[in-house]
Design a protein around this motif. Structure first.
Motif: not given
Length: 200
Positions: A53-56, A63-67, A187-188
């Motif tokens: 799992g990752a998020i930018a 950026i919620i929609n950049d995952y 973590t973000a």
């Protein structure tokens, strides 16, 4: 004397060549990718990745929609059909092969700076998987939120602090804890707090 294999050039998978190409271009906008792996265990050579799992983060904002989220098929793993981090062999999640998962992950992270809690473990799990696929090792720079906290508090490098402990310290709600995407998001949030305090 010439070694018999000295003229052989290793042929890397296409997805690996595409990944390396990202490091030949300079992007103006700084992008961080916070990621987490759920695995069958803690042995980087024997255990396998179940999900990533990752998020930018850009401009100090998540950026919620950049995952990114992927589940890897367990059919090739030597594990029973029981929940591992809530992931079942016969569960409803769409599962893909290790190669498809890693190819998609490399496309997603591009040349971003990677962030994680105790990230060296996750990076080594990715590197072991890449090696099985005939690719190289991750080239991205990376940051560890535990090491950031150690620097902030002037703690000895061997004194580790868990993600749960830091969530308590910084009043971060532990949503979907122990899922790869949930842990990446937590973590973000922690990373942004530590980044501000360290004035990075």
């Amino acid at each position: 004397m010439m070694w018999p294999f000295s003229g052989i050039i290793k042929e890397y998978p296409t997805f690996w060549k595409d990944y390396l190409a990202h490091f030949k271009t300079n992007k103006n906008e700084k992008r961080y990718v916070v990621f987490d792996c759920e695995t069958t265990g803690l042995d980087t050579t024997k255990d396998r990745i179940l999900s990533i799992g990752a998020i930018a983060i850009t401009k100090d904002s998540i950026i919620i929609n950049d995952y990114f989220e992927v589940f890897i098929s367990q059919t090739v793993f030597n594990v029973k059909s029981v929940p591992i981090h809530g992931i079942l062999k016969e569960g409803n999640e769409i599962k893909v092969s290790e190669e498809e998962a890693l190819s998609s992950f490399l496309e997603y992270i591009s040349n971003a700076t990677l962030v994680g809690h105790h990230i060296s473990f996750d990076i080594e799990m990715i590197n072991e998987a890449l090696e099985r696929l005939g690719a190289g090792r991750l080239k991205n720079q990376y940051m560890d939120t535990d090491i950031m906290y150690q620097k902030l508090k002037y703690l000895p490098i061997e004194q580790h602090t868990s993600l749960d402990e830091l969530c308590e310290i910084y009043k971060i709600r532990k949503t979907d804890r122990h899922t790869s995407t949930g842990d990446a998001y937590i973590t973000a949030l922690l990373f942004l707090k530590l980044k501000r305090k360290l004035e990075i």
